[in-house]
Design an enzyme around this catalytic site. Structure first.
Site, short mmCIF file in Angstrom:
data_model
loop_
_atom_site.label_atom_id
_atom_site.label_comp_id
_atom_site.label_asym_id
_atom_site.label_seq_id
_atom_site.Cartn_x
_atom_site.Cartn_y
_atom_site.Cartn_z
N GLY A 1 -12.55 16.51 -60.52
CA GLY A 1 -12.09 17.06 -61.86
C GLY A 1 -10.96 16.04 -62.22
O GLY A 1 -10.83 16.02 -63.66
N PRO B 1 -11.44 19.32 -57.18
CA PRO B 1 -10.19 18.96 -58.09
C PRO B 1 -10.10 17.46 -57.92
O PRO B 1 -9.40 17.07 -58.97
CB PRO B 1 -8.92 19.66 -57.10
CG PRO B 1 -9.84 20.59 -56.44
CD PRO B 1 -11.11 20.33 -56.21
N GLU C 1 -14.02 23.87 -63.81
CA GLU C 1 -14.04 25.04 -62.60
C GLU C 1 -13.94 24.14 -61.42
O GLU C 1 -15.01 23.42 -60.93
CB GLU C 1 -15.21 25.83 -62.73
CG GLU C 1 -15.54 26.21 -64.21
CD GLU C 1 -14.56 27.68 -64.25
OE1 GLU C 1 -14.09 27.88 -63.47
OE2 GLU C 1 -14.55 28.31 -65.45
N GLY D 1 -16.77 21.63 -59.73
CA GLY D 1 -16.70 20.59 -58.79
C GLY D 1 -15.46 20.53 -58.10
O GLY D 1 -14.46 21.43 -58.22
#
Length: 465
Positions: free
Chosen positions: A197, A194, A214, A192
């Site tokens: 993340g 940043p 990722e 997804g």
């Protein structure tokens, strides 16, 4: 066995079977369940195509190439190499390890959480799951609520192939994701943005779970002065406009050498006209996943135009669909200069000095991908040596993702850890060091530290440095 009716029940069921799984879920069992998954995907191919068409108008050919075929390739590659990946790896002894034997064994991490995104909802749910199962883990898969038809179908496929103590799908939105992230998983695999993340990593820190993130970022593309412009235009159009531009490794913005800029825009415009003749209503172009995302991307175009950007190719908008759009004259005050676009809008900037381009790339967070189109090997090497990114494509775009012998992953802002093939297997494995004593001489320097022992330690110091 019935499917658990709550998130805690699903987690507890897999936890209860963890010890048994370590004893019984070996090579043959992993191979067989991956084969069943492949057969189920093959049987449901028309349903997969229909689900992605319903969710965001993805063309059938794109679904086959970028969703179904990629997963089937992952399975086939894994089945071909899994026995070798699982085999313990002997390591060469060191002087201090004289008289011992050493090896690395690959052990399942345990209970894993896979949070999949909406942009490639089928591929990015099942791709990590293939690696997870190959490594011997259980998994809870959380598909995106933004692609409901595909998410429901993922649940059906998983239920048809896997027992719930091995794999379970949990559908829902932010509340369900939040509840899952509060549980003590052994490993979390997230794909997804940043920003999200960071939330996942913070949640994982509370239970000290390992993570594979990722993410994405603004992936730059450089068109050198000696580039094959026709080839570059084809690859850039493919990379930028596939999936409606909603790809984490799509070219985000282009730096084109001033001597080739006009030629490149002409060639790119011709390529867009050939591939996407009907603009936003082209049957070969996916639409934006929803109205909010379409509004965001179109807002970037309107902001850039209001601040003086040139409209080199007018893609137009029809509902949630945006046609391939090319903008020139981008300046730092435009929102599109700093935002990850994630849509079929391509800003083009001219340059004359490659050092200026490198400086601009290194001033931004490290991207997931970087692309270079050039014949000059020295120029390519210079860019490679002076920049950092998750991966690089030279005279192509996107294809690095589907190369199973290459690691796929970002660096810092664009991700942590790698996926695909052997790298995905290792991401979901604990590499366990096993050292066996045969006739180790280390006991010679055990306490008490007599004169003789001190002399031996002195010898060891001289030998080992």
């Amino acid at each position: 066995m019935s499917i658990p009716n709550s998130i805690p029940a699903a987690f507890d069921l897999q936890l209860a079977y963890q010890h048994q799984r370590r004893k019984t879920f070996g090579y043959a069992q992993r191979r067989d369940v991956l084969r069943r998954l492949s057969a189920e995907i093959r049987a449901r191919e028309p349903q997969i195509i229909a689900a992605l068409q319903a969710d965001f108008g993805k063309p059938a050919s794109e679904t086959i190439l970028s969703e179904i075929l990629v997963v089937q390739q992952d399975i086939k590659h894994t089945l071909r190499h899994l026995r070798r990946w699982m085999r313990p790896r002997r390591v060469v002894p060191t002087l201090i390890g004289f008289g011992t034997s050493a090896r690395v064994e690959y052990q399942a991490r345990g209970q894993c959480l896979i949070i999949a995104p909406w942009n490639y909802p089928f591929n990015l749910a099942f791709g990590p799951l293939v690696s997870c199962i190959a490594a011997g883990n259980s998994a809870i898969v959380k598909p995106s609520e933004m692609t409901p038809a595909t998410s429901a179908l993922i649940g059906e496929i998983v239920a048809a192939v896997f027992p719930p103590e091995l794999v379970t799908v949990i559908e829902g939105g932010i509340p369900e994701s939040t509840e899952l992230l509060a549980l003590p998983f052994d490993h979390i695999f997230f794909t997804g943005s940043p920003a999200v993340g960071q939330i996942v990593m913070a949640a994982a820190a509370k239970t000290l779970a390992s993570v594979t993130l990722e993410l994405g970022g603004k992936s730059p593309t450089i068109i050198g002065p000696d580039a094959d412009i026709k080839q570059a235009a084809k690859w850039v159009a493919f990379g930028k406009f596939s999936n409606g531009g909603q790809t984490c490794i799509a070219p985000d913005h282009l730096y084109v050498h001033e001597t080739r800029r006009a030629e490149f825009i002409t060639e790119l415009g011709a390529r867009i006209a050939s591939a996407y003749a009907d603009g936003p209503t082209s049957p070969h172009l996916a639409r934006m996943v929803n109205a909010a995302h379409a509004d965001r991307v179109w807002g970037l175009v309107q902001d850039a135009r209001a601040k003086g950007a040139a409209l080199d190719v007018d893609g137009m908008r029809a509902g949630d669909a945006i046609g391939p759009t090319v903008l020139g004259g981008i300046t730092p005050d435009m929102d599109i200069d700093g935002a990850e676009i994630f849509g079929p809008v391509l800003p083009i900037m001219g340059y004359s000095d490659i050092d200026t381009v490198i400086a601009q790339i290194t001033a931004r967070p490290k991207p997931l991908a970087l692309y270079i189109f050039a014949q000059d090997k020295a120029l390519v090497r210079r860019v490679l040596d002076q920049t950092s990114s998750g991966g690089v494509g030279v005279n192509l775009t996107m294809a690095q993702y589907s190369h199973n012998n290459l690691p796929f992953g970002g660096v810092n802002n664009s991700g942590i850890g790698n996926a695909h093939g052997m790298y995905g297997f290792r991401a979901f494995s604990h590499e366990r060091a096993v050292l066996r004593n045969r006739f180790s001489l280390i006991p010679l320097i055990f306490p008490p530290y007599t004169g003789r022992v001190r002399r031996l330690i002195g010898v060891v110091r001289r030998v080992l440095g």
